[in-house]
Write a protein that holds these residues in place. Structure first.
Motif, PDB file in Angstrom:
ATOM      1  N   ARG A 193       0.860  -1.177   0.000  1.00  0.00           N
ATOM      2  CA  ARG A 193       0.000   0.000   0.000  1.00  0.00           C
ATOM      3  C   ARG A 193       0.900   1.231   0.000  1.00  0.00           C
ATOM      4  NH1 ARG A 193      -4.206  -0.054   4.787  1.00  0.00           N
ATOM      5  NH2 ARG A 193      -4.669   1.940   3.803  1.00  0.00           N
ATOM      6  N   PRO A 194       0.432   2.362  -0.529  1.00  0.00           N
ATOM      7  CA  PRO A 194       1.275   3.561  -0.563  1.00  0.00           C
ATOM      8  C   PRO A 194       1.607   4.057   0.841  1.00  0.00           C
ATOM      9  CG  PRO A 194      -0.575   3.761  -2.084  1.00  0.00           C
ATOM     10  CD  PRO A 194      -0.853   2.557  -1.240  1.00  0.00           C
TER      11      PRO A 194
ATOM     12  N   ALA B 282       3.216   7.333   1.076  1.00  0.00           N
ATOM     13  CA  ALA B 282       3.678   8.703   0.834  1.00  0.00           C
ATOM     14  C   ALA B 282       3.325   9.631   1.985  1.00  0.00           C
ATOM     15  CB  ALA B 282       3.092   9.233  -0.475  1.00  0.00           C
ATOM     16  N   ASP B 283       2.109   9.498   2.554  1.00  0.00           N
ATOM     17  CA  ASP B 283       1.701  10.381   3.651  1.00  0.00           C
ATOM     18  C   ASP B 283       2.577  10.172   4.876  1.00  0.00           C
ATOM     19  OD1 ASP B 283       0.634   7.839   4.028  1.00  0.00           O
ATOM     20  OD2 ASP B 283      -1.450   8.494   3.929  1.00  0.00           O
ATOM     21  N   LEU B 284       2.797   8.911   5.231  1.00  0.00           N
ATOM     22  CA  LEU B 284       3.659   8.603   6.369  1.00  0.00           C
ATOM     23  C   LEU B 284       5.067   9.134   6.155  1.00  0.00           C
ATOM     24  CD1 LEU B 284       4.141   6.850   9.042  1.00  0.00           C
ATOM     25  CD2 LEU B 284       5.041   5.145   7.454  1.00  0.00           C
ATOM     26  N   LEU B 285       5.629   8.890   4.989  1.00  0.00           N
ATOM     27  CA  LEU B 285       7.015   9.264   4.728  1.00  0.00           C
ATOM     28  C   LEU B 285       7.197  10.771   4.637  1.00  0.00           C
ATOM     29  CD1 LEU B 285       7.949   6.415   2.235  1.00  0.00           C
ATOM     30  CD2 LEU B 285       8.762   6.698   4.590  1.00  0.00           C
ATOM     31  N   ALA B 286       6.152  11.501   4.243  1.00  0.00           N
ATOM     32  CA  ALA B 286       6.235  12.960   4.242  1.00  0.00           C
ATOM     33  C   ALA B 286       6.430  13.483   5.662  1.00  0.00           C
ATOM     34  CB  ALA B 286       4.986  13.567   3.615  1.00  0.00           C
TER      35      ALA B 286
ATOM     36  N   PHE C 185       6.419 -11.987   0.822  1.00  0.00           N
ATOM     37  CA  PHE C 185       6.721 -10.909   1.756  1.00  0.00           C
ATOM     38  C   PHE C 185       7.936 -10.118   1.309  1.00  0.00           C
ATOM     39  CE2 PHE C 185       9.245  -9.459   5.395  1.00  0.00           C
ATOM     40  CZ  PHE C 185       8.371  -8.527   5.941  1.00  0.00           C
ATOM     41  N   MET C 186       9.001 -10.822   0.909  1.00  0.00           N
ATOM     42  CA  MET C 186      10.224 -10.133   0.520  1.00  0.00           C
ATOM     43  C   MET C 186      10.016  -9.292  -0.735  1.00  0.00           C
ATOM     44  SD  MET C 186      12.164 -10.645   2.988  1.00  0.00           S
ATOM     45  CE  MET C 186      13.558  -9.739   2.299  1.00  0.00           C
ATOM     46  N   GLU C 187       9.169  -9.742  -1.647  1.00  0.00           N
ATOM     47  CA  GLU C 187       8.866  -8.935  -2.833  1.00  0.00           C
ATOM     48  C   GLU C 187       8.178  -7.635  -2.435  1.00  0.00           C
ATOM     49  OE1 GLU C 187       6.591 -11.414  -5.391  1.00  0.00           O
ATOM     50  OE2 GLU C 187       8.309 -12.661  -5.993  1.00  0.00           O
ATOM     51  N   HIS C 188       7.154  -7.751  -1.571  1.00  0.00           N
ATOM     52  CA  HIS C 188       6.455  -6.545  -1.108  1.00  0.00           C
ATOM     53  C   HIS C 188       7.371  -5.652  -0.276  1.00  0.00           C
ATOM     54  CE1 HIS C 188       2.780  -7.979  -2.756  1.00  0.00           C
ATOM     55  NE2 HIS C 188       2.554  -8.909  -1.845  1.00  0.00           N
ATOM     56  N   ALA C 189       8.212  -6.276   0.558  1.00  0.00           N
ATOM     57  CA  ALA C 189       9.127  -5.504   1.401  1.00  0.00           C
ATOM     58  C   ALA C 189      10.145  -4.755   0.555  1.00  0.00           C
ATOM     59  CB  ALA C 189       9.835  -6.429   2.391  1.00  0.00           C
ATOM     60  N   SER C 190      10.602  -5.360  -0.547  1.00  0.00           N
ATOM     61  CA  SER C 190      11.558  -4.689  -1.429  1.00  0.00           C
ATOM     62  C   SER C 190      10.943  -3.448  -2.063  1.00  0.00           C
ATOM     63  CB  SER C 190      12.040  -5.655  -2.516  1.00  0.00           C
ATOM     64  OG  SER C 190      12.806  -6.696  -1.952  1.00  0.00           O
ATOM     65  N   ALA C 191       9.672  -3.545  -2.445  1.00  0.00           N
ATOM     66  CA  ALA C 191       8.985  -2.377  -3.010  1.00  0.00           C
ATOM     67  C   ALA C 191       8.848  -1.286  -1.959  1.00  0.00           C
ATOM     68  CB  ALA C 191       7.621  -2.788  -3.549  1.00  0.00           C
ATOM     69  N   ALA C 192       8.527  -1.681  -0.718  1.00  0.00           N
ATOM     70  CA  ALA C 192       8.406  -0.699   0.361  1.00  0.00           C
ATOM     71  C   ALA C 192       9.755  -0.051   0.660  1.00  0.00           C
ATOM     72  CB  ALA C 192       7.843  -1.368   1.615  1.00  0.00           C
ATOM     73  N   GLU C 193      10.819  -0.837   0.598  1.00  0.00           N
ATOM     74  CA  GLU C 193      12.145  -0.279   0.841  1.00  0.00           C
ATOM     75  C   GLU C 193      12.512   0.763  -0.219  1.00  0.00           C
ATOM     76  OE1 GLU C 193      16.815  -1.587   1.489  1.00  0.00           O
ATOM     77  OE2 GLU C 193      15.366  -3.059   0.759  1.00  0.00           O
TER      78      GLU C 193
ATOM     79  N   ALA D 134       1.044   9.277  15.235  1.00  0.00           N
ATOM     80  CA  ALA D 134       0.105   8.632  14.328  1.00  0.00           C
ATOM     81  C   ALA D 134      -0.239   9.588  13.190  1.00  0.00           C
ATOM     82  CB  ALA D 134      -1.162   8.230  15.081  1.00  0.00           C
ATOM     83  N   VAL D 135      -0.146   9.088  11.962  1.00  0.00           N
ATOM     84  CA  VAL D 135      -0.276   9.921  10.762  1.00  0.00           C
ATOM     85  C   VAL D 135      -1.546   9.546  10.007  1.00  0.00           C
ATOM     86  CG1 VAL D 135       0.807  10.580   8.586  1.00  0.00           C
ATOM     87  CG2 VAL D 135       2.235  10.082  10.589  1.00  0.00           C
ATOM     88  N   PRO D 136      -2.459  10.490   9.790  1.00  0.00           N
ATOM     89  CA  PRO D 136      -3.686  10.180   9.054  1.00  0.00           C
ATOM     90  C   PRO D 136      -3.444  10.088   7.552  1.00  0.00           C
ATOM     91  CG  PRO D 136      -3.647  12.500   9.586  1.00  0.00           C
ATOM     92  CD  PRO D 136      -2.418  11.899  10.230  1.00  0.00           C
ATOM     93  N   SER D 137      -4.362   9.449   6.870  1.00  0.00           N
ATOM     94  CA  SER D 137      -4.280   9.356   5.412  1.00  0.00           C
ATOM     95  C   SER D 137      -4.310  10.754   4.806  1.00  0.00           C
ATOM     96  CB  SER D 137      -5.461   8.539   4.865  1.00  0.00           C
ATOM     97  OG  SER D 137      -5.409   7.218   5.354  1.00  0.00           O
ATOM     98  N   GLY D 138      -3.489  10.946   3.795  1.00  0.00           N
ATOM     99  CA  GLY D 138      -3.488  12.221   3.084  1.00  0.00           C
ATOM    100  C   GLY D 138      -2.579  13.273   3.663  1.00  0.00           C
ATOM    101  N   ALA D 139      -1.870  12.971   4.734  1.00  0.00           N
ATOM    102  CA  ALA D 139      -0.939  13.961   5.303  1.00  0.00           C
ATOM    103  C   ALA D 139       0.139  14.305   4.283  1.00  0.00           C
ATOM    104  CB  ALA D 139      -0.300  13.417   6.577  1.00  0.00           C
TER     105      ALA D 139
END
Length: 275
Positions: A14-15, A17-21, A64-72, A142-147
């Protein structure tokens, strides 16, 4: 006192971007190192009779490792300005919140996303934010969606004369010291206003000795406390709410509602909370 290390709890598949901002803004502001974490519980049975704990099945581990690589890749791409980054993917045979709580030993502040539906911060098989707050021993941002980041022009502190509120304000001190304006508000019944003002005078004095010049006020209750606090936050255009978590028993509060749950469930801005 500052946040030397942040732990960013990322969603899988899942994206983020909001958390990482928000992570980026916090890390740049405080010169923090950042640990990125994805954790998920394997879908296989955890134990076989007489055998003991099992390893996660190969197909679970590969997916899991495929999804984790994309998240990384998303993590590193969003935080190119941050000097020290570390990546920790964890597929667990036990509850994921236990792994996340254990990893929090390395951090001063945990930053996790809020899911508007059920307060989960990761995909199925991982954990709920409420479970995490209770076990971390660290403050949670805690970060809401769209931050789109975290400015610190205005911070609202939701005061109660409780252990949890005192812990949250102390944990948030570096943020309060970096904010332009801090409002400390306590919601009380009409007959409790005078005593509340005396308490808040002392809270204000303590904050002032720590380099924070707050505006303190006692507000008469108009009904649902969380909704009233959210309305105050909107009126103040607060960037962040600071509040203690789970003033009642966890079971009672999470089952029947409560300020913690309502602030997070309906969050339209970041919330820093501690238990």
């Amino acid at each position: 006192m500052a946040f030397s290390t942040l732990l960013a709890c990322m969603r899988i598949n899942r994206p983020n971007a909001d958390l990482l901002a928000v992570v980026s803004d916090m890390a740049e502001r405080f010169g923090s190192s950042v640990i990125g974490l994805v954790a998920k519980q394997a879908s296989a049975p955890l134990y076989a009779r007489g055998v003991g704990p099992l390893e996660p099945p190969e197909h679970d581990l590969q997916a899991f490792m495929e999804h984790a690589s994309a998240a990384e890749a998303e993590f590193r791409g969003a935080l190119t300005k941050i000097g020290t980054l570390e990546w920790r993917p964890q597929l667990t045979i036990g509850p994921a919140y236990e792994q996340v709580a254990n990893e929090a030993r390395s951090a001063d502040l945990v930053i996790a996303p809020i899911d508007d539906q059920d307060l989960s911060f990761l995909a199925s098989g991982q954990t709920r934010l409420g479970d995490l707050v209770l076990r971390l021993g660290r403050p949670v941002l805690a970060v809401p969606s769209g931050a789109s980041g975290l400015e610190l022009n205005e911070v609202l502190v939701c005061w109660k004369d409780s252990r949890e509120a005192r812990r949250a304000v102390a944990d948030a001190m570096p943020i309060l010291q970096s904010s332009r304006h801090v409002d400390v508000v306590e919601i009380v019944e009409t007959n409790g206003v005078d005593e509340s003002r005396r308490r808040l005078d002392r809270v204000g004095d303590w904050l002032a000795r720590n380099g924070v010049e707050p505006r303190c006020s006692s507000e008469v209750s108009t009904g649902a406390e969380a909704r009233q606090l959210s309305a105050i936050a909107r009126d103040l255009k607060a960037d962040l709410i600071v509040a203690g978590a789970f003033g009642h028993s966890r079971l009672r509060e999470w089952a029947f509602g409560g300020v913690t749950k309502e602030l997070l469930l309906h969050a339209d801005r970041c919330v820093l909370t501690s238990h």
